[in-house]
Motif scaffolding. Structure first.
Motif, short mmCIF file in Angstrom:
data_model
loop_
_atom_site.label_atom_id
_atom_site.label_comp_id
_atom_site.label_asym_id
_atom_site.label_seq_id
_atom_site.Cartn_x
_atom_site.Cartn_y
_atom_site.Cartn_z
N GLY A 19 0.82 -1.21 0.00
CA GLY A 19 0.00 0.00 0.00
C GLY A 19 0.85 1.25 0.00
O GLY A 19 0.56 2.23 -0.72
N THR A 20 1.91 1.24 0.82
CA THR A 20 2.82 2.40 0.83
C THR A 20 3.49 2.58 -0.52
O THR A 20 3.66 3.71 -0.99
CB THR A 20 3.88 2.20 1.93
OG1 THR A 20 3.23 1.94 3.18
CG2 THR A 20 4.75 3.42 2.06
N THR A 21 3.88 1.48 -1.15
CA THR A 21 4.51 1.56 -2.48
C THR A 21 3.56 2.14 -3.51
O THR A 21 3.96 2.96 -4.35
CB THR A 21 4.98 0.17 -2.91
OG1 THR A 21 5.89 -0.35 -1.93
CG2 THR A 21 5.68 0.23 -4.26
N ALA A 22 2.29 1.73 -3.45
CA ALA A 22 1.31 2.26 -4.40
C ALA A 22 1.11 3.76 -4.22
O ALA A 22 1.07 4.52 -5.20
CB ALA A 22 -0.02 1.51 -4.24
N ILE A 23 1.01 4.19 -2.97
CA ILE A 23 0.82 5.62 -2.71
C ILE A 23 2.04 6.43 -3.14
O ILE A 23 1.93 7.48 -3.79
CB ILE A 23 0.49 5.84 -1.22
CG1 ILE A 23 -0.85 5.20 -0.87
CG2 ILE A 23 0.47 7.33 -0.89
CD1 ILE A 23 -1.15 5.17 0.62
N LEU A 24 3.23 5.93 -2.79
CA LEU A 24 4.45 6.65 -3.15
C LEU A 24 4.66 6.68 -4.65
O LEU A 24 5.17 7.66 -5.20
CB LEU A 24 5.66 5.99 -2.47
CG LEU A 24 5.75 6.16 -0.95
CD1 LEU A 24 6.95 5.41 -0.41
CD2 LEU A 24 5.83 7.64 -0.57
N SER A 25 4.28 5.61 -5.35
CA SER A 25 4.43 5.60 -6.80
C SER A 25 3.52 6.64 -7.46
O SER A 25 3.93 7.29 -8.44
CB SER A 25 4.11 4.21 -7.35
OG SER A 25 2.77 3.85 -7.07
N VAL A 26 2.33 6.84 -6.90
CA VAL A 26 1.43 7.88 -7.44
C VAL A 26 2.04 9.26 -7.23
O VAL A 26 2.09 10.09 -8.17
CB VAL A 26 0.05 7.78 -6.78
CG1 VAL A 26 -0.82 8.97 -7.17
CG2 VAL A 26 -0.64 6.49 -7.19
N PHE A 27 2.51 9.54 -6.02
CA PHE A 27 3.10 10.85 -5.75
C PHE A 27 4.39 11.06 -6.54
O PHE A 27 4.68 12.17 -6.99
CB PHE A 27 3.36 11.01 -4.25
CG PHE A 27 2.13 11.31 -3.45
CD1 PHE A 27 1.55 12.58 -3.48
CD2 PHE A 27 1.52 10.33 -2.68
CE1 PHE A 27 0.41 12.86 -2.74
CE2 PHE A 27 0.37 10.60 -1.95
CZ PHE A 27 -0.18 11.88 -1.98
N THR A 28 5.16 9.99 -6.71
CA THR A 28 6.39 10.10 -7.51
C THR A 28 6.07 10.42 -8.96
O THR A 28 6.75 11.26 -9.58
CB THR A 28 7.19 8.79 -7.42
OG1 THR A 28 7.47 8.50 -6.05
CG2 THR A 28 8.49 8.89 -8.19
N PHE A 29 5.05 9.77 -9.49
CA PHE A 29 4.67 10.05 -10.87
C PHE A 29 4.19 11.50 -11.03
O PHE A 29 4.54 12.19 -12.00
CB PHE A 29 3.58 9.08 -11.31
CG PHE A 29 3.13 9.27 -12.73
CD1 PHE A 29 3.95 8.88 -13.78
CD2 PHE A 29 1.90 9.84 -13.01
CE1 PHE A 29 3.53 9.06 -15.09
CE2 PHE A 29 1.49 10.02 -14.31
CZ PHE A 29 2.31 9.63 -15.35
N LEU A 30 3.39 11.96 -10.06
CA LEU A 30 2.94 13.35 -10.12
C LEU A 30 4.10 14.34 -9.97
O LEU A 30 4.08 15.42 -10.58
CB LEU A 30 1.90 13.61 -9.02
CG LEU A 30 0.58 12.83 -9.13
CD1 LEU A 30 -0.29 13.09 -7.92
CD2 LEU A 30 -0.16 13.19 -10.42
N PHE A 31 5.10 13.97 -9.18
CA PHE A 31 6.26 14.82 -9.02
C PHE A 31 7.12 14.84 -10.29
O PHE A 31 7.71 15.89 -10.63
CB PHE A 31 7.09 14.33 -7.83
CG PHE A 31 8.36 15.09 -7.62
CD1 PHE A 31 8.35 16.33 -7.01
CD2 PHE A 31 9.57 14.57 -8.05
CE1 PHE A 31 9.53 17.04 -6.82
CE2 PHE A 31 10.76 15.26 -7.86
CZ PHE A 31 10.74 16.50 -7.24
N LEU A 32 7.20 13.71 -10.99
CA LEU A 32 8.04 13.62 -12.18
C LEU A 32 7.42 14.28 -13.40
O LEU A 32 8.15 14.58 -14.36
CB LEU A 32 8.34 12.15 -12.50
CG LEU A 32 9.26 11.41 -11.53
CD1 LEU A 32 9.34 9.94 -11.91
CD2 LEU A 32 10.64 12.03 -11.51
N ILE A 33 6.12 14.51 -13.40
CA ILE A 33 5.47 15.09 -14.58
C ILE A 33 6.05 16.46 -14.92
O ILE A 33 6.48 16.69 -16.06
CB ILE A 33 3.94 15.15 -14.37
CG1 ILE A 33 3.35 13.74 -14.50
CG2 ILE A 33 3.29 16.07 -15.41
CD1 ILE A 33 1.88 13.67 -14.20
N PRO A 34 6.11 17.42 -13.99
CA PRO A 34 6.64 18.74 -14.39
C PRO A 34 8.16 18.78 -14.52
O PRO A 34 8.69 19.65 -15.22
CB PRO A 34 6.17 19.67 -13.27
CG PRO A 34 6.04 18.79 -12.09
CD PRO A 34 5.65 17.45 -12.59
#
Length: 296
Positions: free
Chosen positions: A76-91
């Motif tokens: 669950g932590t990995t899923a949440i962190l992967s979402v935030f990481t993807f959002l961080f990497l977009i810009p």
């Protein structure tokens, strides 16, 4: 003969001694008690073995439950962190990489010269900058470099230098950026080193640069098609794969619909009837079965 027969009858008629009967009774009772004690011991051994096996099974179940719980927390932590990481990497990675691909920079460096270097201060004067340390903040101090470039490859220029006064420049007095976004983060981006490398005393010296074939007025100093593609793919694939694996495992463990779908029986719910072509072929091969087949 008569005397012996009478003697046997007399002996048989005599009563047995009480000590002998007691001895027989004692031996029979001891055998029964030994058999009962052995059976009780075997039952006790079986019960203790069953208790030990049950304890082992319970310990294994508790260990598995704990492992499943901690694994679920990690997933669950990995899923949440992967979402935030993807959002961080977009810009910071995805958007610059896509804009670089759209700009279609020439991978072969051409020849540029800096014709003007302006070092400005203040937000009003720094409407644009050739280099910024940080892509989200507006700089108070900036370096603005303007260049001329020709599409002559720089390796050919090094082999056969031209006179700068006779060169016909393809684009003149255009902005020069450190990369496609004109910004970056330390230690890869250092604007002071960038300004010393291309500006100040190096004005008028030829150097390699990359121009955009889609937007010819855009010129940058750093470009690599391979690195840009690798960064884009990694920023897209790694968070997506981690999120998909985490959600897939958690859904398989805790979603009853997924469990039913995975453990669905292969029972056939509809009866299969023969087609007309199969009936016709069967009638040709075996006319005796034609009556039973035509009943369908």
């Amino acid at each position: 003969m008569k005397k012996s027969n009478t003697a046997n009858t007399i002996l048989s008629s005599l009563p047995t001694s009480p000590t002998m009967s007691a001895h027989h009774t004692y031996t029979g009772g001891s055998k029964a008690s030994l058999h009962s004690s052995r059976s009780s011991r075997s039952s006790i051994n079986h019960s203790t073995a069953n208790i030990k096996s049950n304890k082992i099974d319970l310990e294994i179940e508790t260990i598995l439950e704990k492992a499943k719980f901690y694994t679920s927390v990690c997933l669950g932590t990995t899923a949440i962190l992967s979402v935030f990481t993807f959002l961080f990497l977009i810009p910071f990675v995805v958007d610059p990489a896509i804009s670089t691909i759209i700009a279609d920079y020439d991978p072969v460096p051409v020849t540029c010269i800096v014709i003007e270097h302006i070092q400005a201060a203040g937000i009003k004067n720094c409407t644009w900058s050739s280099c910024r340390e940080g892509c989200t903040s507006s700089p108070n101090k900036c370096h603005q470099l303007y260049v001329n470039y020709t599409r002559i490859p720089f390796h050919e220029w090094e082999k056969n230098p031209r006179d700068l006064e006779t060169v016909i420049w393809d684009v003149s007095f255009t902005r020069f950026l450190i990369n496609s976004e004109g910004c970056g983060y330390p230690p890869t981006t250092n604007c002071s080193v960038f300004a010393q490398q291309y500006g100040f005393s190096h004005i008028g010296e030829p150097f390699p640069c990359y121009y955009s074939r889609a937007y010819p007025e855009v010129v940058i100093g750093r470009y690599s098609w391979e690195n840009n593609l690798v960064h884009l793919l990694l920023s897209l694939i790694i968070p997506t794969v981690l999120f998909a694996l985490s959600i897939g495992v958690l859904s398989y463990w805790y979603c009853p619909c997924c469990d039913n779908a995975c453990n669905k029986s292969s029972r056939v719910y509809a009866e299969k009837f023969p087609t007309k072509e199969e009936i016709a072929n069967c009638m040709k091969c075996n006319p005796e079965k034609s009556i039973s087949l035509t009943s369908y």
